[in-house]
Design an enzyme around this catalytic site. Structure first.
Site, mmCIF file in Angstrom:
data_model
loop_
_atom_site.group_PDB
_atom_site.id
_atom_site.type_symbol
_atom_site.label_atom_id
_atom_site.label_comp_id
_atom_site.label_asym_id
_atom_site.label_seq_id
_atom_site.Cartn_x
_atom_site.Cartn_y
_atom_site.Cartn_z
ATOM 1 N N ASP A 1 24.030 -23.952 -37.927
ATOM 2 C CA ASP A 1 23.991 -23.374 -39.086
ATOM 3 C C ASP A 1 22.893 -23.655 -39.968
ATOM 4 O O ASP A 1 23.192 -23.971 -41.129
ATOM 5 C CB ASP A 1 25.438 -23.816 -39.860
ATOM 6 N N LYS B 1 18.033 -19.247 -39.581
ATOM 7 C CA LYS B 1 18.528 -18.261 -38.525
ATOM 8 C C LYS B 1 17.440 -18.145 -37.480
ATOM 9 O O LYS B 1 17.324 -17.898 -36.490
ATOM 10 C CB LYS B 1 18.784 -17.112 -39.319
ATOM 11 N N ASP C 1 26.604 -19.782 -36.172
ATOM 12 C CA ASP C 1 27.159 -19.151 -37.486
ATOM 13 C C ASP C 1 26.209 -18.053 -38.096
ATOM 14 O O ASP C 1 24.963 -18.218 -37.698
ATOM 15 C CB ASP C 1 27.693 -20.134 -38.836
ATOM 16 N N ASN C 2 26.649 -17.209 -38.766
ATOM 17 C CA ASN C 2 26.102 -16.044 -39.446
ATOM 18 C C ASN C 2 25.187 -15.156 -38.617
ATOM 19 O O ASN C 2 23.981 -14.930 -38.905
ATOM 20 C CB ASN C 2 24.940 -16.887 -40.762
ATOM 21 N N GLU D 1 31.313 -16.035 -45.393
ATOM 22 C CA GLU D 1 31.938 -17.184 -46.128
ATOM 23 C C GLU D 1 32.086 -16.944 -47.826
ATOM 24 O O GLU D 1 30.975 -16.336 -48.218
ATOM 25 C CB GLU D 1 31.249 -18.384 -46.057
HETATM 26 MG MG MG Z 1 26.674 -20.453 -42.176
#
Ligand code: MG
Length: 259
Positions: A183, A186, A211-212, A241
């Site tokens: 996380d 990216k 994530d993401n 989120e």
């Molecule tokens: Mg995240």
């Protein structure tokens, strides 16, 4: 000079854009504008402001109350890109199913997911949490200790992930990672995944959660997953989120170890 008639003709278009992208405007306001304003007026970083709130609204030694305080602050005051309660529940479930003994977290930020992971670990498990930002790492350290976890459960490593991963075997005597939670930046997902593969720390059945992957998104990482043939993988879809209406997802990878 634009005539009033032409200006009026643009109003429906403007309204359509505002309605369609309203969640992104709200996110921009909460994550960027409020942050800049509060940075100037408080002299603290956003993470330090979150920490102050959590400190005064949690019960020491109670990880759940720390997560709740973070969630309230991030939902109502300012935006921080913790994994949050919705995707957090998916993470909780996968941790329960996997019962990992050795976990690596890339991007502790201010300790929300660190606490979330640590509270679900089986007895004797250890979490290695990597954070490159010194100020955020200092907050993470305090949050981990406030939640009641000591060095034997969570070890915080303050360094960039691409420097840490190649040294996990030699410096931390690790032989296999059961679960990796990504996380952080990216753009680092793909190079760090490849560093993990090269390190030999992923074994058959090792789980990687990222994530993401849909927002802000990690397109090169997803392209690699489609092509490499090293993983069984899927995306758990959810909203971003602390936000409604912005689609996001967490990728779940199971390493197969065969090219
Ligand atoms: Mg995240």
């Amino acid at each position: 000079m634009v005539s009033p008639a032409i200006a009026l003709a643009f109003i429906p278009l403007l309204l359509t854009v505002l309605i369609k992208y309203r969640y992104f405007f709200v996110l921009f306001y909460r994550a960027i504008l409020v942050r800049i304003w509060k940075d100037c007026t408080t002299g603290l970083s956003r993470e330090e402001r979150a920490y102050q709130y959590v400190l005064t609204h949690c019960t020491l030694g109670d990880p759940d109350s720390i997560l709740d305080a973070f969630d309230i602050w991030c939902s109502n005051v300012e935006f921080i890109s913790n994994i949050g309660p919705k995707k957090g529940k998916i993470l909780d479930r996968l941790l329960m199913e996997q019962s990992p003994l050795t976990v690596l977290e890339l991007g502790a930020h201010c300790g929300y997911s660190t606490v979330r992971i640590a509270r679900s670990l089986p007895l004797g498990a250890r979490l290695y949490s990597v954070e490159m930002d010194q100020r955020n790492a200092a907050i993470t350290e305090k949050i981990i200790r406030m939640a009641g976890f000591d060095d034997s459960t969570v070890e915080l490593i303050v360094n960039p992930s691409d420097e840490v991963i190649p040294r996990l075997r030699s410096d931390y005597s690790l032989e296999k990672l059961d679960l990796v939670f990504m996380d952080h930046w990216k753009k680092c997902y793909l190079p760090d995944l490849q560093l993990l593969e090269d390190s030999g720390l992923l074994g058959k059945g090792s789980m990687v959660l990222a994530d993401n992957v849909l927002f802000p998104g990690a397109p090169k990482f997803l392209r690699y997953l489609r092509k490499c043939g090293l993983y069984e993988w899927k995306i758990h879809r959810a909203t971003l989120e602390y936000s409604r209406g912005i689609r996001d997802g967490m990728a779940e990878l199971i390493y197969q170890g065969i090219k």
